[in-house]
Every structure is written in C-alpha cells, then in structure tokens.
Design an enzyme around this catalytic site. Structure first.
Site, PDB file in Angstrom:
ATOM      1  N   HIS A 208       0.965  -1.116   0.033  1.00  0.00           N
ATOM      2  CA  HIS A 208      -0.014   0.202  -0.208  1.00  0.00           C
ATOM      3  C   HIS A 208       0.747   1.215  -0.060  1.00  0.00           C
ATOM      4  O   HIS A 208       1.523   1.559   1.045  1.00  0.00           O
ATOM      5  CB  HIS A 208      -0.762   0.070   1.099  1.00  0.00           C
ATOM      6  CG  HIS A 208      -1.865   0.966   1.130  1.00  0.00           C
ATOM      7  ND1 HIS A 208      -3.300   0.864   1.569  1.00  0.00           N
ATOM      8  CD2 HIS A 208      -1.637   2.546   1.005  1.00  0.00           C
ATOM      9  CE1 HIS A 208      -3.830   2.203   1.514  1.00  0.00           C
ATOM     10  NE2 HIS A 208      -2.864   3.125   1.236  1.00  0.00           N
TER      11      HIS A 208
ATOM     12  N   HIS B 252       1.483   5.308  -1.665  1.00  0.00           N
ATOM     13  CA  HIS B 252       1.199   6.618  -2.686  1.00  0.00           C
ATOM     14  C   HIS B 252       2.472   7.268  -3.153  1.00  0.00           C
ATOM     15  O   HIS B 252       3.512   7.607  -2.438  1.00  0.00           O
ATOM     16  CB  HIS B 252       0.495   7.596  -1.734  1.00  0.00           C
ATOM     17  CG  HIS B 252      -0.880   7.134  -1.154  1.00  0.00           C
ATOM     18  ND1 HIS B 252      -2.054   7.208  -1.681  1.00  0.00           N
ATOM     19  CD2 HIS B 252      -1.065   6.390   0.041  1.00  0.00           C
ATOM     20  CE1 HIS B 252      -3.003   6.537  -1.039  1.00  0.00           C
ATOM     21  NE2 HIS B 252      -2.433   6.058   0.227  1.00  0.00           N
TER      22      HIS B 252
ATOM     23  N   LYS C 248      -9.505  -0.638  -5.593  1.00  0.00           N
ATOM     24  CA  LYS C 248      -9.494   0.177  -4.266  1.00  0.00           C
ATOM     25  C   LYS C 248     -10.612   0.913  -4.106  1.00  0.00           C
ATOM     26  O   LYS C 248     -11.206   1.431  -5.019  1.00  0.00           O
ATOM     27  CB  LYS C 248      -8.372   1.019  -4.282  1.00  0.00           C
ATOM     28  CG  LYS C 248      -8.296   1.862  -3.228  1.00  0.00           C
ATOM     29  CD  LYS C 248      -7.743   1.185  -1.787  1.00  0.00           C
ATOM     30  CE  LYS C 248      -7.592   1.930  -0.688  1.00  0.00           C
ATOM     31  NZ  LYS C 248      -6.433   2.815  -0.712  1.00  0.00           N
TER      32      LYS C 248
ATOM     33  N   HIS D 112     -10.405   1.180   1.858  1.00  0.00           N
ATOM     34  CA  HIS D 112     -10.196   2.058   2.793  1.00  0.00           C
ATOM     35  C   HIS D 112     -11.538   2.237   3.655  1.00  0.00           C
ATOM     36  O   HIS D 112     -12.475   2.438   3.385  1.00  0.00           O
ATOM     37  CB  HIS D 112     -10.240   3.604   2.151  1.00  0.00           C
ATOM     38  CG  HIS D 112      -9.858   4.678   3.167  1.00  0.00           C
ATOM     39  ND1 HIS D 112      -8.419   5.275   3.479  1.00  0.00           N
ATOM     40  CD2 HIS D 112     -10.590   5.052   4.151  1.00  0.00           C
ATOM     41  CE1 HIS D 112      -8.628   6.139   4.140  1.00  0.00           C
ATOM     42  NE2 HIS D 112      -9.920   5.976   4.829  1.00  0.00           N
TER      43      HIS D 112
ATOM     44  N   HIS E 242      -4.622  -0.420   5.846  1.00  0.00           N
ATOM     45  CA  HIS E 242      -4.337   0.211   7.115  1.00  0.00           C
ATOM     46  C   HIS E 242      -5.368   0.274   8.185  1.00  0.00           C
ATOM     47  O   HIS E 242      -5.799   1.359   8.692  1.00  0.00           O
ATOM     48  CB  HIS E 242      -3.940   1.836   6.615  1.00  0.00           C
ATOM     49  CG  HIS E 242      -4.793   2.499   5.596  1.00  0.00           C
ATOM     50  ND1 HIS E 242      -6.312   2.447   5.995  1.00  0.00           N
ATOM     51  CD2 HIS E 242      -4.695   3.160   4.503  1.00  0.00           C
ATOM     52  CE1 HIS E 242      -6.799   2.852   4.986  1.00  0.00           C
ATOM     53  NE2 HIS E 242      -5.954   3.417   4.097  1.00  0.00           N
TER      54      HIS E 242
ATOM     55  N   ASP F  95       1.422   2.758   3.555  1.00  0.00           N
ATOM     56  CA  ASP F  95       0.766   3.932   3.359  1.00  0.00           C
ATOM     57  C   ASP F  95       1.393   5.262   3.454  1.00  0.00           C
ATOM     58  O   ASP F  95       0.833   6.176   3.898  1.00  0.00           O
ATOM     59  CB  ASP F  95      -0.534   4.033   4.252  1.00  0.00           C
ATOM     60  CG  ASP F  95      -1.635   4.862   4.024  1.00  0.00           C
ATOM     61  OD1 ASP F  95      -1.757   5.383   2.772  1.00  0.00           O
ATOM     62  OD2 ASP F  95      -2.377   5.546   4.707  1.00  0.00           O
TER      63      ASP F  95
HETATM   64  C1  NCD Z   1      -3.499   9.146   1.811  1.00  0.00           C
HETATM   65  C2  NCD Z   1      -3.024  10.020   0.877  1.00  0.00           C
HETATM   66  O1  NCD Z   1      -2.488  11.257   1.354  1.00  0.00           O
HETATM   67  O2  NCD Z   1      -3.177   9.668  -0.259  1.00  0.00           O
HETATM   68  N1  NCD Z   1      -3.562   9.897   3.108  1.00  0.00           N
HETATM   69  C3  NCD Z   1      -3.518   9.264   4.491  1.00  0.00           C
HETATM   70  O3  NCD Z   1      -3.502   9.843   5.194  1.00  0.00           O
HETATM   71  N2  NCD Z   1      -3.188   8.013   4.396  1.00  0.00           N
HETATM   72  C4  NCD Z   1      -4.725   8.520   1.572  1.00  0.00           C
HETATM   73  C5  NCD Z   1      -5.079   7.246   2.273  1.00  0.00           C
HETATM   74  O4  NCD Z   1      -4.856   6.453   2.228  1.00  0.00           O
HETATM   75  O5  NCD Z   1      -6.254   7.490   3.126  1.00  0.00           O
HETATM   76 ZN    ZN Z   2      -3.242   4.990   1.477  1.00  0.00          ZN
END
Ligand code: NCD
Ligand code: ZN
Length: 348
Positions: free
Chosen positions: A13, A15, A99, A136, A174, A247
C-alpha cells in the site's frame, strides 16, 4: 541482535503521486522494496486500465535504473466501474486489485463510492475473476466521531461485503483499531489487512504532543494505545492475514503546515527500519520477514522475492526535509533517530 538479513520486502500500500513529485519519492521505495502496490488516488483518479498502464509507465521511467522495482497498480473503484473493466484489469498482469474509497473519506476520494450497493456488479465480477478488493475502511457520515469511523465501517459496510461475496478476496487497508484486528482474525479465509509503521509506533497522543503536530496526521487517524497494542500483537503474531503496507503518503510541507492540513505521513525513506524498530520493541524481530516479505505475496498469489536485504542496528537521523518536486516533504522521524539502518544490498 545487531544485524538482520531478510528476504527483500514488498509494500502492499503506497502513494507515489505523479510527475516531479513521483520522481522525488520513487527512489526511496525502489531502494528497499521489490514490489509495491501504488494507490490510484491521483487527480484525476486512475479508474481505467488505460490510465493505469500510462501511470505505470511514468513510474517505471521515474525509477532509477540501478533498482529492480516492479510497480503494481490498483484501479480506483467508482459507482460506474464496469465488469468489463474489472476483467480487463485482471487480464493486464500488472493490476493487483481494485481500491474502494468511500466518497469523501480521505485525500482525493471525491470520485469514490457513494453507496456500496452501487458497486455490487463490480464486486461480483471481481469475485468471479479472482481480483482483490482493497478497502479504505472508514464511514464518512459527519455524525460519526472521527475516531469511530473505522469500527462503524465494519458493521455498516465491510461485513456486508465479505458475507455477500463469500469468495471475494478483501484487504482491509491500514487497520488502526482493536476492532478491525478482531474482525480480520474472526473473518473467513480471503480477508486480510495491511498495517502501517506509524500505527505500530504511535498512538493519538503523538498528534498533540506539546502542540499540534500536522506531520503525525494521517487517515485513518492514529488511535488509542490499546489499539496500537492490538496492531502490534497482530503484526508480530503467526497470523498470515496481517502484512506490510506503509501507506507512505507524501504531501508538500506547505500543504501539511497550514490551517487545513492534508492527511498523510511520508515513511518511504525509512520504512523497513521503522517496522524493524516496532518488531524489536515487541521482542519479535524473528517475525519481521513473514510480515514484510512473505504473507503479502502469498495472499496476492505472487512469488516471494529471491533477493535479500540486511538491516543493522546502527542509528541514523532522517533530515528535516527531502526535496519533493518543486517543494519539500517532512519525513517521519525528521531530525530524530531511527534505530535500524538498511545497508546496500545484494540484488540477484
Ligand atoms: C493518503 C493520501 O494522502 O493519499 N492519506 C493518508 O492519510 N493515508 C490517502 C489514504 O490512504 O487515506
Ligand atoms: Zn493510502
């Protein structure tokens, strides 16, 4: 123990953002992990196989050639995702899941699912072709306390999904609460969860320590100490349903340090070291490899990695910031020591 060699981990997971920001952060992940599932919450979101293919190419181009790193993608589920799109994602070979963001739950989720019944056809197609659903898990109703949104989601949404689609593979992403851990442990086969480093290391006091700490704000928000303890117990247990997903969610410093700051913690610079720290504190470094390098691959039906990494117990201090496109990011533990350090590695 002063050194630990484990199978190279995967991040289930992550970003990475796009363009210059992507170029700034992808080396951190590619250095540690063999594979990562890259989340689709771009603007606009990655809702089709064509968009995912193009994004994957941008990720590959941004990856320094010295690393062997395989980005896996996931499609952003919307109210109108078709069965045909799900099937072609499954056939693509590089899309590991779909997702589900409840609309409005988190960063760039406004195109998300407005009501779970709307996506039943897509979920049926996923169940049929063996595509993983990544969730999520937070409700968005404003009358639900922000600290209760995950546990309310279990009863209002997640249980319905796992019962109505008994063969659908589901990752509760998460997880942050004792209730989520218990839900996963008591679920049927095919239900698993990822756990972040921040939820293993911090409780919600960290958001308010001596003042408001925007860099400790993420979603789902940090919870109580008894939740953190349940997450540690799950991650370090022999239960194969719990595996690594950082995450890591970079946001420019200015977007965090402002009147209405973004949710997300950037941890990719020290991800495996932070997990090692939390496993060591629990006296269970012997379980790190299973959590970080085995159970996720097994769940996704992918081969385990063949290469290794070595961690040494040699503290280092992440800088106060790293470059991030034309801005900067403040990393997890900025200016404070991390107990473990990954050393440069043998790659097969
Ligand atoms: C994530 C993001 O910034 O893309 N932010 C977070 O607080 N985890 C989005 C997510 O996974 O909820
Ligand atoms: Zn995330």
């Amino acid at each position: 123990m002063s050194s630990l060699t484990i199978t190279r981990p995967d991040d289930w997971h992550l970003h990475l953002r796009d363009d210059a920001q992507l170029e700034s952060v992808v080396p951190f992940t590619a250095r540690q992990f063999a594979r990562a599932i890259v989340m689709p919450n771009l603007k606009p979101p990655v809702t089709t196989v064509a968009l995912a293919r193009a994004y994957r190419e941008r990720i590959v181009r941004a990856t320094p050639p010295r690393y062997t790193f395989e980005p896996l993608l996931t499609l952003y589920l919307t109210d109108t995702t078709s069965a045909a799109e799900v099937q072609s994602a499954r056939a693509s070979g590089f899309i590991a899941g779909v997702k589900l963001y409840p609309a409005g739950a988190t960063t760039h989720s406004d195109a998300g699912v407005t009501s779970i019944d709307k996506v039943f056809p897509a979920l049926a197609a996923m169940e049929e072709c063996g595509m993983v659903l990544q969730v999520h898990g937070e409700v968005t109703e404003s009358d639900v306390d922000v600290f209760d949104r995950e546990k309310v989601f279990i009863d209002r949404v997640l249980r319905k999904i796992t019962e109505k689609f008994p063969r659908l593979k589901v990752v509760f992403e998460h997880v942050t609460t004792r209730e989520a851990v218990q839900f996963v442990m008591s679920s049927r086969a095919g239900v698993a969860a990822t756990i972040t480093p921040q939820h293993l290391l911090l409780n919600r006091n960290a958001i308010f320590q001596g003042g408001i700490r925007p860099h400790n704000y993420c979603l789902p928000v940090l919870k109580r100490e008894h939740d953190r303890e349940a997450l540690i117990d799950a991650a370090t247990s022999e239960d194969v349903r719990f595996f690594l997903g950082t995450d890591s969610a970079p946001h420019a410093k200015g977007a965090k340090e402002t009147a209405c700051g973004c949710a997300g913690i950037f941890s990719a610079h020290a991800a495996i070291e932070l997990y090692a720290e939390s496993f060591e504190r629990a006296g269970r470094l012997d379980r790190l490899q299973a959590f970080a390098s085995e159970r996720g691959a097994d769940f996704y039906g992918l081969p385990r990695n063949r290469t290794k990494i070595t961690l040494v117990r040699d503290a280092w201090t992440p800088p106060l910031s790293y470059p991030f496109g034309d801005s900067e990011i403040v990393p997890f533990r900025a200016g404070e020591p991390v107990a473990w350090r990954m050393i440069e590695e043998q790659r097969a």
